[in-house]
Design a protein around this motif. Structure first.
Motif, short mmCIF file in Angstrom:
data_model
loop_
_atom_site.label_atom_id
_atom_site.label_comp_id
_atom_site.label_asym_id
_atom_site.label_seq_id
_atom_site.Cartn_x
_atom_site.Cartn_y
_atom_site.Cartn_z
N ILE A 234 8.73 -2.54 0.85
CA ILE A 234 7.62 -2.25 -0.05
C ILE A 234 7.55 -3.34 -1.11
O ILE A 234 8.57 -3.84 -1.57
CB ILE A 234 7.82 -0.86 -0.69
CG1 ILE A 234 7.71 0.20 0.42
CG2 ILE A 234 6.80 -0.61 -1.79
CD1 ILE A 234 8.31 1.52 0.06
N ARG A 235 6.35 -3.73 -1.41
CA ARG A 235 6.17 -4.82 -2.36
C ARG A 235 5.12 -4.38 -3.38
O ARG A 235 3.94 -4.23 -3.06
CB ARG A 235 5.68 -6.05 -1.60
CG ARG A 235 5.90 -7.33 -2.31
CD ARG A 235 5.43 -8.51 -1.47
NE ARG A 235 4.95 -9.53 -2.39
CZ ARG A 235 5.77 -10.32 -3.07
NH1 ARG A 235 7.06 -10.25 -2.90
NH2 ARG A 235 5.26 -11.18 -3.94
N ARG A 236 5.58 -4.11 -4.59
CA ARG A 236 4.66 -3.58 -5.59
C ARG A 236 4.87 -4.33 -6.90
O ARG A 236 5.97 -4.74 -7.23
CB ARG A 236 4.99 -2.10 -5.87
CG ARG A 236 4.81 -1.19 -4.70
CD ARG A 236 3.96 0.01 -5.09
NE ARG A 236 2.64 -0.10 -4.54
CZ ARG A 236 1.66 0.78 -4.80
NH1 ARG A 236 1.86 1.79 -5.64
NH2 ARG A 236 0.47 0.65 -4.26
N ARG B 103 0.82 -1.21 0.00
CA ARG B 103 0.00 0.00 0.00
C ARG B 103 0.86 1.26 0.00
O ARG B 103 0.35 2.34 0.25
CB ARG B 103 -0.90 0.00 1.24
CG ARG B 103 -1.92 -1.11 1.24
CD ARG B 103 -3.03 -0.77 0.28
NE ARG B 103 -3.67 -1.97 -0.22
CZ ARG B 103 -4.66 -1.95 -1.10
NH1 ARG B 103 -5.10 -0.80 -1.60
NH2 ARG B 103 -5.18 -3.06 -1.53
N ILE B 104 2.11 1.10 -0.23
CA ILE B 104 3.00 2.27 -0.24
C ILE B 104 3.51 2.48 -1.66
O ILE B 104 4.08 1.56 -2.25
CB ILE B 104 4.19 2.07 0.72
CG1 ILE B 104 3.69 1.84 2.15
CG2 ILE B 104 5.14 3.26 0.68
CD1 ILE B 104 4.78 1.54 3.15
N GLY C 222 -5.38 -11.15 3.04
CA GLY C 222 -4.50 -10.02 3.32
C GLY C 222 -4.43 -9.11 2.12
O GLY C 222 -5.44 -8.58 1.67
N ALA C 223 -3.20 -8.96 1.56
CA ALA C 223 -3.01 -8.04 0.46
C ALA C 223 -3.84 -8.40 -0.76
O ALA C 223 -4.13 -7.56 -1.61
CB ALA C 223 -1.53 -7.98 0.08
N ALA C 224 -4.22 -9.65 -0.90
CA ALA C 224 -4.98 -10.06 -2.08
C ALA C 224 -6.04 -11.07 -1.68
O ALA C 224 -6.03 -11.61 -0.58
CB ALA C 224 -4.03 -10.66 -3.12
N ARG D 196 14.66 -5.37 -5.69
CA ARG D 196 14.96 -6.71 -6.14
C ARG D 196 13.73 -7.35 -6.71
O ARG D 196 12.61 -7.11 -6.27
CB ARG D 196 15.46 -7.57 -4.99
CG ARG D 196 16.62 -6.96 -4.31
CD ARG D 196 17.23 -7.84 -3.29
NE ARG D 196 18.60 -7.41 -3.16
CZ ARG D 196 19.59 -7.95 -3.85
NH1 ARG D 196 19.36 -8.98 -4.65
NH2 ARG D 196 20.80 -7.47 -3.73
N PHE D 197 13.99 -8.21 -7.65
CA PHE D 197 12.93 -8.99 -8.24
C PHE D 197 12.39 -9.94 -7.17
O PHE D 197 13.15 -10.56 -6.44
CB PHE D 197 13.49 -9.76 -9.41
CG PHE D 197 12.54 -10.74 -9.98
CD1 PHE D 197 11.38 -10.30 -10.62
CD2 PHE D 197 12.76 -12.11 -9.86
CE1 PHE D 197 10.49 -11.22 -11.15
CE2 PHE D 197 11.87 -13.01 -10.38
CZ PHE D 197 10.74 -12.56 -11.03
N GLY D 198 11.10 -10.03 -7.03
CA GLY D 198 10.55 -10.90 -6.01
C GLY D 198 9.40 -11.72 -6.53
O GLY D 198 8.42 -11.95 -5.82
N GLY D 199 9.50 -12.16 -7.80
CA GLY D 199 8.44 -12.97 -8.34
C GLY D 199 7.29 -12.09 -8.79
O GLY D 199 7.44 -11.22 -9.63
N ALA D 200 6.11 -12.30 -8.16
CA ALA D 200 4.92 -11.58 -8.59
C ALA D 200 5.06 -10.07 -8.41
O ALA D 200 4.37 -9.30 -9.06
CB ALA D 200 3.71 -12.08 -7.81
N ALA D 201 5.94 -9.65 -7.52
CA ALA D 201 6.09 -8.22 -7.29
C ALA D 201 7.55 -7.88 -7.08
O ALA D 201 8.39 -8.76 -6.89
CB ALA D 201 5.27 -7.80 -6.07
N MET D 202 7.85 -6.58 -7.12
CA MET D 202 9.21 -6.15 -6.82
C MET D 202 9.29 -5.91 -5.31
O MET D 202 8.34 -5.43 -4.69
CB MET D 202 9.54 -4.83 -7.54
CG MET D 202 9.57 -4.93 -9.05
SD MET D 202 10.70 -6.20 -9.66
CE MET D 202 12.29 -5.38 -9.42
#
Ligand SMILES: Nc1ncnc2c1ncn2[C@@H]1O[C@H](COP(=O)(O)OP(=O)(O)OP(=O)(O)O)[C@@H](O)[C@H]1O
Ligand SMILES: Nc1ncnc2c1ncn2[C@@H]1O[C@H](COP(=O)(O)OP(=O)(O)OP(=O)(O)O)[C@@H](O)[C@H]1O
Ligand SMILES: [Mg+2]
Ligand SMILES: [Mg+2]
Lengths: 318, 566, 382, 382
Positions: free
Chosen positions: C334-336, C295-296, D315-317, C312-318
């Protein structure tokens, strides 16, 4: 009812014994010998069963002292083959033994049945030796030769008879001799039977505190062992048989004691050279040339004397 | 844990509950715990009481022993010798086994525990036939092989080094057990990381592997020292000829003299008691910071680089500990009389027939079986009860019981035998001369082994097994019978078998407690060895070894060597 | 049949004597309606299992009451304490607790046998139950011959066979691997919708709690910190503790004003507006701002307070980490989705938080590193 | 200083004799450039640790070569096999492997002492190292007096103190709890960017792999299944195995045609178009379609092949499970932000997958349930 010896003569005693039905015998003899005399007795007196227990002299003493000390009746009726004169004397003085009174007592010199202590067998200490390794029996002097180092077997001096033996050695051959024997690093065992087996196996060459019975037993198996009475002469001790007065089967005890005194009993106890019999002409009994055997004179060995011998012996061999 | 208070009604102003309702079962259990502690402490207290009774007379009796000081010194030297040999060999063996390929590990582990199943008295007699200087089979064989011209040597069983050797040989197994368990539970990556960080294999063993199992090392040194100080069998059988007496044989002599001097014997046992206590205390201290050594993961066997040739030392050890004495016992038992040469044409089963036809021998076998069976049953029941108690309760009583039940390990068998004799034997119960006093002594001596096994079995059982049953509607008793007991069956079986083996071997305490009429196999074997016919002795010993071998097979096959972890 | 569970002012202290007692549960109130799925969520050691065990009767509380339906299980003041076997509950354990010496059939039949159900009935009900968990074919096997998932199902069957009105679950899925955990979680939810029972479920895993709970209880140090449906708890964590535990970032700030319904906070990472309005907070007070990682938003801004420390690349999100300075401990995670991110490592950034997503609490933030110092439990003891 | 690592045709078989040998590694090729961060990713038992241990020299391979920089560590054909202590590597173990009888200082000093570094130098370098991992104050403690995270840091310090050119990591974070794992992962990444070393890192955790790797190696049954930067591997899994392992759903279909560059697949869940073009697949062939949970959209459609079995707050999704029929095992797991979802439990739905997100492979799908049957180890044995 209070057990006691029947009053109406030998037949009465036998009848009472048969009523008692069994007799407990402690013996320090070889198990086979015990079995043999047991079965001979049982076939003669079919109504009396013998409960025999092999027990060395020291254990007999410890056990009985405990029982009598606790004021319990002895759990044994007849002791067969105990060599501890002093101790037996003590018991006799307290009236624990019945006098032998069977028909076979007739042929016995009274000195061999004094105080109810019947000389069942006379055992001279013999020189055992391995016949494969030695051509003939070694003399006491031979034992000091270097080839005997570590190859002599001795009994320990716990039994009084052996204390007397070692003491006699000291007086006869000199303190120094015994010291030199100790320097030969002899193997010390608790029983002549064990020394004999070590001699037979060749582990030892000779054993001067040997016992003829043990040697004969091994010879029968074909073992290369023999014995001799040393030229210097030897000591002999008596293995006594007694009948207890206040045990569970006093009559049976007397009957058994009588059997020990019988020619048949003496034959079994001394068979095959295993001991010297008080009776003459017992077939198979060991015969020792005159003058070569001295019976231990226990009067010369009061307790303090025995203790000092023990300390001396332990200083040399212990 | 639940309190078993009954569900009370709404009315709280009722009359007080009757007394029997107010005595909670819990307090009853604690009471039993206290009784148990008292039973365990009683013999020790009696020892001290008796030792402090007529100190003067006892002291005189002791100082009258001609070779007292040499005996005391011997005791110390022999104990130290045993510890050094046993610890070095035990640690080396454990390290060999730990570095074996994984599929060999279990077998090797079992192998190294086999010597524990050798009855000490049989082993010592066996070694006499192996290493008697002139005609011991081992000596004859070596002389023939090496072409030695002499007619005796190179070994002489009746000597101080051999007493140390024989005693240490069987202590190695104990040390091995502790150390190898610790090695297995320690993290293999400790060793591997040291390698990666530049340490050679050998230096890694010295700098990392051994220090990281320090608690087990201390523990096994302590145990070996205690067992060494209390050693009895070899000195008793070989000492007279080797002229080596130790404190335990002196004690034995005092008790077997006529009349027996128990006061002096107990006074003589006090130093042993004291040393035992000191060792236990030191051990507790050095084990204090155990947490440091608990590893996060037990990776153990997986990644160590296996070395196959390391199987050789375990095999050599086991062969050495078992084959020579057993083989020579068998040879002698088949021969008409003992000679150094082997003559197959003369061999027969005569000795066995003889032994089995001799009522006294047969008696001693049946007596042993009777006593041991009773003791095992009693031992299992008590062990289970004690194990449940000390694992469930955190009360002071439970912790005290846990401590006291461990005491017998620290003390020589002969001291315990003496303690039992003067407490239960000659004390108010007056049980001397009965089988019961043996049963008490055997349980006293070996219950701890059963308890430890059952405790370790219990701790492997998660509470959730119990909880699941309770929640599923089973009461406390039903849960115990249907869940706990069946799950403990294996632990109880192996506890029983282990106690059976140890009890049937028991020698030192039995020597004190036996009477002429009540002999167990080991004491009868001793008598036979001292007064009897060697082939018969050997046959009796072989029978004893066979009984132990059967037990060994049962124990080791039920759940592998893990059963022996103590 | 299902029954409501009511726990009132429960207190549990371990260790009899008063001085060294560990107060594991300290005044817990829980109410779970008939047929509801209640989940107790909290970090390790917060007392979840203790609460569950008191309901089962395996632990005796030191105070409070426990009532199931009309029956009082425990009431300190009235000296009532029902034995576990009298409570008629079901319970599933983390370790499954299948009895290794019994076959699957015997395991499942055990509760029936203890209640003296008739032989034929046992056979048929165990059969049905095994069918329900799709394990009919394993009836004759022993537990060790089953996979973890199958064992878990058998444990479930054993629990449900007695048709308990209330079933307790103590982290029943935490021993399974990720994939299986999700699968069994779904099955459990399905079972609960098919068979009526009230569930009390303990876990430290948020995903599990969200997926199962109809009512969530967040525990903290032996107390209930927040109660409500998962959605509500997630979107309106009552305290910063709950927000952090549910994964939100939190950082310090000070309330500088109000704009209509919005609170304006001057935070370490810049001005943040928030629609949340915690009681007792006024202008000038220190406060904590919290927001979930997804949410950020981030905007490049040379004058921004934050620096992108890593992206960093984190799969479904950065996965992006923002800090106040490159070496600072105070980091935001942060995960977007990749397409929503156009910042790079080293960029100075400004945070963009929707006022509805910005949570504000009184006090100062607790950092992960503050919580780290508890020693980890060792699994091996010698 | 850092050096490249080259592994060629590595083969490892456990268990000396040929018949019962377990071939744990079966022809692995790995190349990691100087200073790169190589991550070996794969499920439990696929041989990751085995590869790592052969590099360290703790296990002897049965074939292949291992070269670090110019130095050949292992070459079966030339009979070269350097001892571990001669390889000069660093290694971090899952269990930390701190020596319990040494203080933190001695632990960290060990590699230096083995290389006979001078006393004063040791003290200063250990001090520096401890500072780097922020554990200066613990130098005199013993490992058991530290928390898991601190132990992990000390292990790292011990590894890096010798300035190894290559550092091996065997799941170093898997013993830690989630929060700490993420924190230490970031620190590790930071350290790697500060100190030059080549990393070979083993894990089964995708998030860890994504977050650390500059080059990813996906292992399967002792072979390398795919190699590349994490982003590439994630977006273009080479096989259905890799896609599944990385979390994609997969389901069966048949290729029915081509539209320009797009492949058209008639799948169990309806027609799917895909831009991927696997070799050797033509019209009429059976195929597997795979897509990540966050890449599948749902549209209500009474004639759709799928049914929404459950829709839960996550949660987030939202977590949505779609199946072919309510009781069917063949399930798709979808994870979408709440605002993107307007389906409900029980709805018939059609899948909407962007052709760029639809992955197509030859063969049939492997289901989670197929993989489930391996028995788990029990912690209790009777
Ligand atoms: N038998 C016990 N004796 C003393 N303290 C205990 C006992 N059992 C638990 N505790 C303590 O009580 C507290 C709560 O424990 P509990 O097991 O209920 O936690 P939990 O929330 O279930 O944790 P976890 O997620 O680790 O299972 C902890 O601090 C724990 O250390
Ligand atoms: N010492 C050994 N003896 C026999 N087989 C072994 C040995 N060590 C590992 N294996 C087997 O080799 C295979 C690979 O093991 P390895 O430890 O390399 O897997 P891994 O990928 O590291 O797994 P994990 O993630 O569980 O650590 C597995 O099937 C394992 O069972
Ligand atoms: Mg818990
Ligand atoms: Mg691994």
């Amino acid at each position: 009812s209070q057990p006691g010896v029947a009053a109406n003569g030998w037949d009465g005693i036998v009848a009472a014994a048969e009523k008692e039905g069994s007799v407990t015998v402690w013996s320090s003899s070889d198990q086979k010998l015990i079995n043999k005399i047991t079965s001979a007795f049982e076939s003669k007196y079919r109504k009396i069963k013998v409960n025999s227990l092999k027990m060395d002299s020291t254990t007999q003493q410890t056990t009985l002292d405990q029982q009598l000390g606790a004021n319990r009746p002895p759990s044994v009726d007849t002791i067969l083959g105990n060599s501890n004169y002093a101790w037996l004397q003590g018991l006799a003085q307290k009236g624990h033994f019945e006098k032998p009174q069977g028909p076979n007592n007739a042929g016995w010199d009274a000195k061999y049945t004094a105080d109810g202590m019947v000389a069942a067998t006379i055992n001279p200490f013999v020189m055992m030796y391995n016949t494969n390794k030695l051509k003939s029996a070694p003399t006491y002097a031979d034992l000091l030769k270097p080839e005997f180092k570590g190859k002599i077997g001795l009994n320990n001096a716990d039994p009084a008879a052996l204390k007397a033996f070692y003491d006699n050695w000291r007086t006869q051959l000199g303190e120094d001799y015994v010291k030199q024997i100790a320097g030969q690093n002899p193997q010390i065992q608790s029983a002549s039977a064990v020394v004999a087996q070590n001699v037979a196996s060749g582990q030892l060459l000779a054993g001067p505190t040997g016992n003829a019975a043990s040697v004969e037993l091994l010879r029968a198996q074909g073992a290369p062992i023999d014995f001799a009475i040393p030229d210097e002469g030897t000591m002999a001790y008596v293995l006594y048989a007694t009948a207890f007065a206040r045990s569970a089967h006093p009559n049976a005890a007397l009957v058994f004691l009588d059997f020990v005194q019988s020619p048949e009993g003496q034959g079994i106890l001394n068979t095959n050279n295993s001991g010297v019999s008080v009776l003459p002409d017992v077939e198979g009994a060991l015969r020792v040339p005159d003058g070569k055997m001295t019976l231990i004179d226990w009067d010369k060995y009061p307790t303090d004397k025995l203790q000092s011998i023990d300390a001396w012996w332990k200083g040399l061999f212990g | 844990m639940t309190t078993d208070a009954p569900a009370a009604r709404l009315d709280t102003s009722r009359a007080p509950r009757p007394l029997w309702r107010r005595v909670k079962p819990k307090s009853l259990v604690h009471l039993l715990g206290i009784v148990m502690i008292a039973g365990l402490v009683y013999p020790l207290v009696m020892l001290l009481v008796r030792a402090s009774g007529d100190v003067r007379a006892s002291w005189d009796a002791i100082t009258a022993i001609p070779d007292l000081w040499p005996s005391l010194l011997n005791t110390v030297w022999l104990a130290l010798g045993c510890v050094i040999v046993a610890v070095i060999l035990g640690v080396l063996l454990a390290m060999c086994v730990a570095n074996l390929p994984r599929r060999w590990y279990n077998t090797a582990q079992l192998l190294c525990t086999l010597p524990l199943f050798m009855p000490p008295i049989a082993a010592v007699s066996g070694w006499v036939f192996v290493a008697s200087s002139a005609v011991g089979y081992g000596n004859v064989l070596l002389r023939t092989l090496l072409g030695i011209e002499s007619d005796s040597g190179p070994f002489n069983v009746y000597s101080l080094p051999w007493i140390v050797f024989i005693t240490a040989l069987y202590l190695v197994s104990y040390v091995f057990l502790f150390v190898s368990t610790a090695l297995r539970e320690s993290d293999a990556t400790l060793e591997l990381s040291a390698r990666v960080f530049g340490s050679s294999w050998f230096m890694t063993q010295i700098r990392v592997v051994l220090p990281s199992i320090r608690p087990a090392l201390y523990y096994s040194i302590g145990i070996a020292l205690l067992l060494g100080l209390g050693q009895f069998t070899a000195p008793l059988l070989l000492g007279a000829t080797a002229r080596v007496d130790v404190i335990t044989t002196e004690m034995y002599r005092l008790t077997s003299a006529s009349p027996p001097n128990y006061d002096a014997a107990t006074l003589l046992s006090v130093p042993l008691l004291a040393v035992a206590m000191i060792i236990v205390a030191v051990q507790r201290r050095s084990l204090g910071n155990l947490r440091r050594y608990t590893s996060v993961s037990r990776g153990a066997m997986r990644a160590r680089t296996p070395r196959r040739w390391l199987i050789v030392p375990p095999i050599v050890y086991v062969v050495l500990a078992i084959v020579p004495p057993t083989a020579s016992l068998i040879l002698v038992s088949l021969s008409p009389y003992w000679t150094g040469s082997v003559d197959f044409s003369n061999m027969s089963l005569r000795s066995y027939q003889e032994v089995l036809a001799t009522p006294q021998y047969v008696d001693s076998i049946t007596t042993t079986l009777e006593i041991v069976l009773l003791s095992v049953i009693g031992g299992i029941v008590l062990s289970t009860a004690v194990a449940l108690y000390i694992t469930r309760s955190r009360s002071f009583v439970a912790r005290l019981l846990e401590f006291t039940i461990n005491l017998p390990i620290a003390m020589p068998g002969i001291v315990i035998g003496l303690g039992i004799l003067i407490s239960y034997g000659l004390g108010f119960l007056d049980l001397y001369g009965s089988q019961t006093v043996f049963v008490i002594a055997y349980i006293y001596l070996y219950m701890i082994f059963g308890t430890r096994m059952i405790v370790s079995g219990l701790t492997r059982l998660p509470d959730s097994y119990d909880h699941a049953a309770r929640v599923a509607g089973a009461g406390a008793v039903s849960t115990f019978l249907r869940i706990k007991l069946p799950l403990l069956r294996n632990s109880m079986t192996s506890a029983g078998m282990l106690m059976l083996v140890l009890m049937s071997h028991e020698f030192a305490a039995s020597m004190i407690l036996r009477t002429s009429f009540l002999q167990v196999l080991s004491t009868k074997l001793f008598d036979a060895f001292n007064y009897g016919i060697y082939p018969d002795v050997a046959a009796l010993a072989v029978i004893m070894v066979a009984i132990s071998a059967i037990c060994a097979v049962v124990i080791l096959s039920t759940r592998g060597g893990r059963n022996l972890e103590i | 049949m299902s029954l409501p569970v009511r726990i009132h002012q429960l207190e549990v202290a371990y260790g009899g004597r008063k001085q060294d007692a560990v107060v594991a549960v300290n005044g817990v109130d829980i109410e779970i309606g008939s047929g509801e799925f209640g989940v107790l969520l909290g970090p390790s050691g917060c007392g979840k299992s203790t609460v569950l065990n008191t309901i089962a009767g395996l632990i005796s509380p030191t105070a409070g009451t426990i009532t199931v339906g009309d029956q009082v299980f425990f009431d300190k003041s009235r000296d009532i304490n029902l034995k576990p076997e009298k409570r008629g509950l079901g319970m599933v354990f983390q370790s499954y607790a299948l009895w290794p010496h019994m076959t699957v059939f015997d395991n499942v039949a055990f509760p029936l046998r203890r209640r003296h159900v008739k032989r034929e009935q046992i056979a048929s009900r165990v059969g049905e139950m095994l069918e329900l968990v799709r394990c009919q074919q394993y009836a004759k096997r022993y537990p060790h011959e089953l996979s973890g998932g199958q064992q878990q199902r058998i444990a479930l069957a054993r629990t449900l066979v007695g048709k308990p009105a209330v079933v307790l679950f103590d982290e029943p899925l935490s021993n399974l691997d990720a994939e299986l955990r999700i699968q069994l979680r779904d099955e459990l939810a399905l079972l609960h919708s098919e068979i009526a029972f009230t569930a009390v479920y303990v876990t430290h895993d948020q995903a599990e709690a969200y997926g199962l709970a109809s009512k969530l209880f967040v525990l903290r140090d032996g107390r209930v910190e927040q109660t409500g449906p998962p959605l509500n708890v997630y979107h309106a964590p009552a305290t910063e503790y709950v927000a952090s535990f549910l994964g939100a970032n939190s950082w310090a700030g000070e309330i500088v004003g109000r704009e209509g319904k919005r609170l304006v906070v001057d935070s370490e990472y810049g001005i943040i507006e928030s629609t949340s309005d915690p009681k007792g907070l006024g202008v000038g007070d220190t406060a904590v701002v919290a927001a979930y990682p997804d949410r950020i938003g981030l905007q490049r801004d040379p004058s921004g307070a934050g620096v992108v420390v890593s992206k960093r690349f984190g799969g479904a999100a950065m996965e992006i980490v923002v800090a106040l300075g490159p070496a600072n401990d105070d980091r935001l995670r942060i995960r977007r989705a990749a397409d929503l991110v156009d910042v790079h490592e080293g960029d100075r950034v400004r945070l963009v938080v929707d006022p509805a997503d910005a949570l504000v609490y009184a006090g100062r933030p607790t950092h992960a590193s503050d919580r780290e110092h508890r020693p980890v439990p060792l699994d091996v003891q010698s």
